[in-house]
Design an enzyme around this catalytic site. Structure first.
Site, PDB file in Angstrom:
ATOM      1  N   ASP A  26      30.851 -40.880  57.653  1.00 24.27           N
ATOM      2  CA  ASP A  26      31.356 -40.064  58.747  1.00 24.27           C
ATOM      3  C   ASP A  26      32.844 -39.837  58.500  1.00 24.27           C
ATOM      4  O   ASP A  26      33.487 -40.585  57.740  1.00 24.27           O
ATOM      5  CB  ASP A  26      31.110 -40.782  60.077  1.00 24.27           C
ATOM      6  CG  ASP A  26      31.522 -39.938  61.268  1.00 24.27           C
ATOM      7  OD1 ASP A  26      31.174 -38.743  61.303  1.00 24.27           O
ATOM      8  OD2 ASP A  26      32.216 -40.465  62.158  1.00 24.27           O
ATOM      9  N   ASP A  28      35.546 -38.343  61.261  1.00 27.88           N
ATOM     10  CA  ASP A  28      36.382 -38.672  62.408  1.00 27.88           C
ATOM     11  C   ASP A  28      36.154 -40.125  62.810  1.00 27.88           C
ATOM     12  O   ASP A  28      35.034 -40.535  63.125  1.00 27.88           O
ATOM     13  CB  ASP A  28      36.051 -37.762  63.595  1.00 27.88           C
ATOM     14  CG  ASP A  28      36.451 -36.318  63.353  1.00 27.88           C
ATOM     15  OD1 ASP A  28      37.627 -36.086  63.046  1.00 27.88           O
ATOM     16  OD2 ASP A  28      35.586 -35.435  63.453  1.00 27.88           O
ATOM     17  N   ASP A 225      31.381 -44.906  62.705  1.00 29.37           N
ATOM     18  CA  ASP A 225      32.071 -45.620  63.782  1.00 29.37           C
ATOM     19  C   ASP A 225      31.351 -45.480  65.113  1.00 29.37           C
ATOM     20  O   ASP A 225      31.780 -46.092  66.091  1.00 29.37           O
ATOM     21  CB  ASP A 225      33.501 -45.096  63.935  1.00 29.37           C
ATOM     22  CG  ASP A 225      33.542 -43.667  64.484  1.00 29.37           C
ATOM     23  OD1 ASP A 225      32.827 -42.804  63.926  1.00 29.37           O
ATOM     24  OD2 ASP A 225      34.258 -43.422  65.459  1.00 29.37           O
TER      25      ASP A 225
END
Length: 342
Positions: A26, A28, A225
């Site tokens: 990922d 961001d 995250d």
């Protein structure tokens, strides 16, 4: 290793960048936040790449094109090609193209990344509900997307035009904090129309399919995250995952995770790719990891010992997930997390 029924984080004797051929990262909250690289990300990814691991960047953010994302990563010191970037815009464009003939008009509510993805699939982006669209597609368009764009989507969807969404993340991390994501914009159209979109992005199968098709990964490791997109997406795809604590998920959310949100591995940041992961062992008095023993007794967490904070968190995960079984642990973890400085 399947995540079904997971009650403890897993260990790995080998460094993760050696145990898996491809990292599905990922962006961001993992590689960067607000345009700036997250601490340790650049150096960790360089070591993983130099060791032979294929790095692919998988994002639900449909705003930017793969070319723009790759250029940004390269500027940050993470060399990347457009082919290394997989976006929810690409996944939703393929989903639409599988259902509509080439040349179909699609009402575009989003940014340049979504426009380019539609064109790649032979679809024609249009701007108005009065342009006779065969579908509506909605993706994150940045803070400058006007209210009138949501109205155009609502007009078309209310007429029965099929509605697609790149993803439904309610929030997106930025350099100034947590901002509304595409999911918040999708809610606007849902409230106005009562309709439900077909969604492509993480954690749903169209995004996993797009990622596998574009990377050819055989032993992928999802790195993210977010529990409800990255980790659940790995769960749905039957692949392993590494949760890093550099984005939106903190210790309390992790301990409360339901089975589909429980990662295979947990670490502070992307340096976790370069190491083995310690085993969490069941002990007579609880679950041990490193110098810590965690347990649940009398409706409360207990944590004894000392050592690395991540080891304590891994032990707590085992105690919490075992206690919760197939549900979510609702015990207050604030005291034990404070002890770990988390």
């Amino acid at each position: 290793m399947s995540q079904i029924g997971r009650i403890t984080p897993s260990g790995s004797e080998r460094a993760l960048n050696e145990a898996y051929d491809t990292a599905l990262l990922d962006l961001d909250g993992v590689v960067y936040a607000g345009g700036a690289a997250i601490a340790h990300a650049v150096d960790a990814l360089a070591v993983a790449r130099d060791g032979g691991m294929h790095l692919a960047y998988v994002t639900n953010n449909a705003l930017r094109t793969p070319d723009a994302v790759a250029a940004h990563l390269t500027e940050l010191g993470v060399p990347a090609e457009p082919a290394d970037v997989i976006t929810s815009a690409q996944a939703v464009a393929r989903l639409i193209a599988d259902q509509l003939p080439q040349g179909s008009r699609v009402l575009l509510i989003g940014g340049e990344g979504l426009r380019v993805a539609l064109l790649e699939r032979g679809l024609v982006p249009v701007e108005s509900a009065d342009d006779d669209p065969a579908a509506v597609v909605q993706g994150y368009g940045g803070p400058d997307l006007t209210w009138g764009r949501f109205a155009e989507a609502s007009y078309a969807v209310a007429r029965g035009v099929p509605w697609f969404a790149s993803n439904t993340d309610l929030t997106i991390p930025s350099g100034r904090g947590i901002a509304p994501g595409n999911g918040a914009a999708v809610e606007v159209v849902r409230i106005a129309t009562g309709a439900e979109p077909q969604v492509a992005g993480k954690p749903l199968p169209p995004m996993h399919r797009e990622t596998v098709l574009r990377t050819g990964a055989e032993r992928p490791l999802v790195v993210g995250d977010r529990l409800d997109t990255d980790i659940e997406g790995a769960f749905n795809g039957g692949v392993d995952s590494l949760l890093v604590l550099t984005g939106v998920t903190g210790g309390a959310q992790l301990l409360a995770a339901r089975p589909e949100h429980r990662p295979t591995f947990v670490d502070a940041d992307l340096r976790g790719l370069l190491t083995g992961q310690p085993e969490v062992a069941e002990k007579e008095s609880g679950f041990g990891c490193g110098g810590w023993i965690a347990s649940v007794a009398d409706g409360a967490f207990a944590l004894d010992g000392d050592g690395e904070a991540m080891d304590g968190l891994r032990a707590l995960c085992a105690a919490a997930w075992t206690y919760a079984g197939d549900g979510a642990c609702e015990l207050d973890p604030s005291k034990v997390l404070e002890l770990l400085g988390l």
